[in-house]
Design an enzyme around this catalytic site. Structure first.
Site, short mmCIF file in Angstrom:
data_model
loop_
_atom_site.label_atom_id
_atom_site.label_comp_id
_atom_site.label_asym_id
_atom_site.label_seq_id
_atom_site.Cartn_x
_atom_site.Cartn_y
_atom_site.Cartn_z
N TRP A 159 0.61 1.33 -4.08
CA TRP A 159 0.06 0.80 -5.34
C TRP A 159 -1.17 1.59 -5.79
O TRP A 159 -1.78 1.23 -6.80
CB TRP A 159 -0.31 -0.68 -5.17
CG TRP A 159 -1.56 -0.92 -4.34
CD1 TRP A 159 -1.88 -0.33 -3.16
CD2 TRP A 159 -2.63 -1.82 -4.64
NE1 TRP A 159 -3.08 -0.80 -2.68
CE2 TRP A 159 -3.57 -1.72 -3.57
CE3 TRP A 159 -2.89 -2.70 -5.68
CZ2 TRP A 159 -4.75 -2.47 -3.54
CZ3 TRP A 159 -4.07 -3.45 -5.64
CH2 TRP A 159 -4.98 -3.32 -4.58
N ASP A 160 -1.52 2.67 -5.08
CA ASP A 160 -2.74 3.41 -5.38
C ASP A 160 -2.76 4.00 -6.79
O ASP A 160 -3.83 4.34 -7.29
CB ASP A 160 -2.92 4.54 -4.35
CG ASP A 160 -2.98 4.00 -2.94
OD1 ASP A 160 -4.05 4.05 -2.32
OD2 ASP A 160 -1.94 3.52 -2.44
N GLU A 193 -4.05 -7.52 2.94
CA GLU A 193 -3.21 -6.93 4.01
C GLU A 193 -3.43 -7.54 5.39
O GLU A 193 -2.52 -7.53 6.21
CB GLU A 193 -3.38 -5.41 4.10
CG GLU A 193 -2.76 -4.66 2.95
CD GLU A 193 -2.68 -3.17 3.22
OE1 GLU A 193 -1.55 -2.68 3.39
OE2 GLU A 193 -3.72 -2.50 3.24
N LYS A 199 -9.42 -7.35 5.06
CA LYS A 199 -9.54 -5.90 5.07
C LYS A 199 -10.23 -5.45 3.78
O LYS A 199 -11.11 -4.61 3.76
CB LYS A 199 -8.16 -5.26 5.19
CG LYS A 199 -8.15 -3.74 5.25
CD LYS A 199 -6.71 -3.25 5.38
CE LYS A 199 -6.62 -1.74 5.42
NZ LYS A 199 -5.22 -1.27 5.45
N GLN A 200 -9.78 -6.02 2.67
CA GLN A 200 -10.39 -5.82 1.35
C GLN A 200 -10.16 -7.12 0.58
O GLN A 200 -9.10 -7.70 0.66
CB GLN A 200 -9.78 -4.63 0.64
CG GLN A 200 -8.26 -4.66 0.54
CD GLN A 200 -7.66 -3.35 0.12
OE1 GLN A 200 -8.34 -2.47 -0.36
NE2 GLN A 200 -6.36 -3.21 0.31
#
Length: 786
Positions: free
Chosen positions: A344-345, A483, A604-605
């Site tokens: 998805w970057d 994630e 994680k984020q």
């Protein structure tokens, strides 16, 4: 030389042109514990089966193609070919010039016989002709004279061995088809052993003393998978001899060719010397920098690193990518991490391209469109409707996520449920709409974009379920951008329910799928209705779902990351930071301890913050209002504070998002996070990940913070909006953007903004600078004080 840092240097010194890229390994080096030469052709994958942990796995990898760099020498009496590690290094310098895309190494060394030699190596991968690359060695004997034997080779015996975690997996992707010599050119033709992609490489070496070409005695040596050429010349003390190696690369994926080997040989026969190639290459880079450069005045090395990031973006995806069936991989074409897959970057990458090279964004979005059929099959396989694009995408559009993955902390193979990140589909939808907003490309929306948006909306409608208890729709069993949380504690069923980011974005999707449908005209509307089996009842259902999607809250104004998040216990961050040097990959640490990150408020984020990253406060308030919730934008800082304290920053994207969301309320923190993000690859802050490939989303994201976040640049309702809020550290910023076909120069300095139409607008461009609405017409300059 620092051997421990060599892998990082090789990744950061990768040279590429959007067609292929080669890591910055030394010409004389072979793959070992220090060096890893790697050459990667954009979008070229191969599948192999491996026996791991009692399972047969099939993984698709970005292929490491033959190593064309090989160039070495030996002197009279030497048994071994030159390796710098075996010499006494007197002076060494490595330099990457990203204004011209040139890699240089300067070496001064002494051998055991006290013979001193200087070599200056200059290398480029042509941005003018995507099939060409070259190396120039300037070879100078300092205190000796005598015969020198050089060796130039093309090595097809390489494997995929660039990521230690994949060591147990099959790695030999190439088989040799043909190798040999014709006139003064050596060549190699290989084929992947599953996907059957051909690549041809051809190389020509010439030796010069001054401007005079030297005649050399040449010998061809053929080994299995490797073709070498040896040639000798007499060296004289203090006199420089120049060796030029020019190579051409062609593949069966190329356009307008008959056969790769003939194409590669023909390309090389028609080319000139190194200086001519370099001149064309430098001109091509100069044109790119005029479009992409952002000038920044601030303390430290931010300007340098900013340009490094732009440089690697353009080496991964350039004008040579346009029209090719490739996407942008999360780790660039710089290494083998994530197997070269597309995630998805793009969400963090496309904004730079939209405003500078929109034809490239168009091409990259078509990578998704060409896999729409595969996405529909993935959905159908799950008993769902519409298109379900995979979390990891490679050649065909099937799901390439791992079934199991290795935890390097414990050495155990574990189930991998990250494929449940359905939000990748929302990122694709968001990218389509953002591309349209910037370009007003109605034809793209008409023939490609609207169809993808409708099919993604169809998919999300099919995964929602109605809750009688809540009297709202839900989305269950997914994984968010965080994630870490892939299941509830103690549950054997993967996924979590009502991820706030996913649900809010889904509501946005339904309204924008409808907007796209209204843009394309009645003829195309009827065609798509028939093709996709959509009717007015379906559209009405989408509208109902968008207004009634459930969003969990922890307390008033604090959005819950997912349903049940508030019931998880707090994590002892202080104790683990004290116990471990780095806790970025907290999931691996806890798993090795027999625990699970699923059991804690630990991310994680923080994916809730993604909502503040993608939407302005005004947009977000309206989104929640449309869903039947009141959201007070004054609570955004509270949400940020809540989740920042519960995040490990295990993703390089985490600091990008934090810098962005802090920019309006805490500019000092925003700058600090920006600085942390901009050095993340340069300093390899994750401790060994960058040598496996740069982080493309993070690199592009740092540039976009300057382009859009600090300037307040956005497009809404056919108006280009600017609302600058710069950290104190930024004294000026300048850039050029392409908005709907008009090149605009934007210069921010002090409390002034200067807007100039570079080419002259064919039609007026509406711009809103904070509360001032005006038009740019023709060749015009507008200066605004603020």
């Amino acid at each position: 030389m620092n051997k421990e840092q060599e892998g990082l240097r090789e990744a950061l010194c990768t040279l590429g042109n959007g067609y292929f890229a080669t890591r910055g390994a030394a010409e004389e080096a072979e793959a070992d514990d220090v060096h890893y030469p790697g050459t990667y052709l954009a979008g070229s994958y191969n599948r192999l089966k491996s026996e791991v942990a009692g399972k047969t796995l099939e993984n698709e990898d970005l292929v490491n193609w033959p190593n064309w760099l090989q160039l070495s020498f030996r002197l009279d009496g030497d048994k071994n070919w030159f390796r710098l590690e075996e010499k006494q290094v007197l002076d060494y310098r490595q330099e990457l010039d990203f204004s011209e895309g040139i890699l240089r190494r300067e070496m001064h060394f002494k051998d055991k016989k006290h013979r001193e030699t200087k070599i200056t190596s200059t290398r480029l991968v042509s941005m003018a002709n995507p099939h060409l690359a070259c190396i120039k060695w300037e070879f100078t004997p300092v205190n000796w004279s005598g015969p020198v034997m050089m060796r130039s080779a093309l090595d097809g015996s390489v494997k995929n061995e660039g990521v230690k975690r994949y060591k147990a997996l099959s790695s030999k992707h190439l088989k040799i088809i043909e190798q040999g010599k014709t006139n003064d050119i050596i060549y190699l033709l290989v084929q992947t052993n599953q996907s059957r992609i051909y690549m041809a490489q051809a190389a020509r070496c010439h030796v010069y003393s001054g401007n005079k070409k030297l005649r050399t005695n040449r010998e061809i040596l053929e080994e299995e998978g490797k073709i070498s050429e040896r040639f000798s010349f007499q060296a004289s003390q203090g006199k420089t001899v120049t060796i030029e190696k020019i190579i051409s690369v062609s593949s069966s994926k190329d356009r307008a060719i008959n056969e790769p080997l003939n194409s590669s040989l023909e390309t090389l026969r028609n080319e000139l010397d190194f200086s001519a190639l370099k001149a064309r290459h430098s001109e091509a880079w100069s044109r790119l920098w005029k479009q992409f450069d952002i000038t920044l005045k601030s303390p430290g090395n931010s300007q340098l690193l900013l340009r490094l990031h732009i440089f690697h973006l353009l080496q991964t995806s350039s004008m040579h990518t346009i029209g090719r069936d490739v996407g942008i991989p999360a780790r660039g074409w710089h290494g083998e991490a994530y197997r070269g897959h597309i995630f998805w970057d793009e969400l963090f990458i496309f904004p730079l391209l939209n405003y500078r090279l929109p034809d490239l964004t168009h091409s990259l979005l078509l990578y998704r469109y060409y896999r729409l059929g595969a996405a529909k099959k993935l959905a159908e396989k799950e008993g769902l409707k519409g298109a379900m694009f995979p979390w990891q995408s490679g050649s065909s559009g099937r799901e390439e996520s791992q079934v199991i993955h290795l935890n390097p902390k414990s050495g155990k193979w574990l189930p991998d449920h990250t494929y449940l990140q359905r939000h990748v589909n929302l990122a694709i939808a968001y990218n389509i709409w953002q591309y349209y907003e910037v370009t007003a490309d109605r034809n793209f929306m008409k023939f490609y974009g609207a169809e993808m948006l409708l099919e993604i909306a169809h998919f999300f409608a099919s995964i929602t379920t109605w809750s009688e208890f809540r009297q709202r729709y839900e989305i269950r069993n997914v994984v968010g951008p965080d994630e870490f949380h892939t299941a509830y504690p103690g549950s054997d069923e993967p996924g979590i329910n009502n991820n706030a980011y996913t649900n809010v974005m889904t509501s946005w999707l339904f309204s924008h799928a409808k907007k796209a449908f209204e843009l394309i005209g009645t003829t195309r509307q009827e065609a798509l209705k028939q093709k996709l089996k959509l009717d007015d009842r379906e559209f009405s259902k989408w509208e109902e779902i968008s207004r009634k999607l459930y969003v969990p809250f922890i307390k008033e104004g604090i959005i819950a990351q997912f349903e049940g998040y508030e019931q998880l216990p707090e994590f002892d961050w202080e104790a683990y930071r004290e116990k471990y040097q780095s806790i970025q990959r907290l999931d691996r640490i806890l798993n090795a301890e027999g625990d699970s990150v699923n059991c804690y408020k630990a991310s994680k984020q923080a994916d809730v913050l993604m909502l503040f990253y993608l939407f302005s406060a005004e947009e977000l308030v309206q989104l929640f209002k449309d869903m039947g919730y009141q959201f007070n934008p004054e609570r955004i800082p509270d949400n940020i504070e809540y989740y920042v304290s519960r995040t490990s920053d295990g993703s390089t994207l985490s600091r990008i998002v934090r810098s962005w969301v802090e920019a309006r309320s805490d500019r000092e923190c925003a700058w600090h996070c920006f600085r942390e993000a901009i050095v993340s690859d340069f300093e390899d802050v994750q401790g060994g990940t960058t040598p496996e490939g740069i982080h493309m989303g993070s690199m592009a994201g740092t540039v976009d913070i300057l382009q859009r976040c600090f300037t307040g640049l956005e497009v809404r309702d056919n108006v280009l909006r600017l609302n600058p809020y710069f950290p104190e550290e930024i004294t000026s910023l300048g850039m050029e953007i392409n908005y709907r076909g008009v090149w605009l120069s934007l210069e921010f300095s002090g409390n002034q903004c200067r807007i100039k139409s570079r080419d002259g607008a064919a039609s007026p461009v509406k711009i809103k600078f904070r509360d001032q609405l005006f038009e740019i017409k023709g060749k015009m300059i507008k200066t605004i004080s603020y």
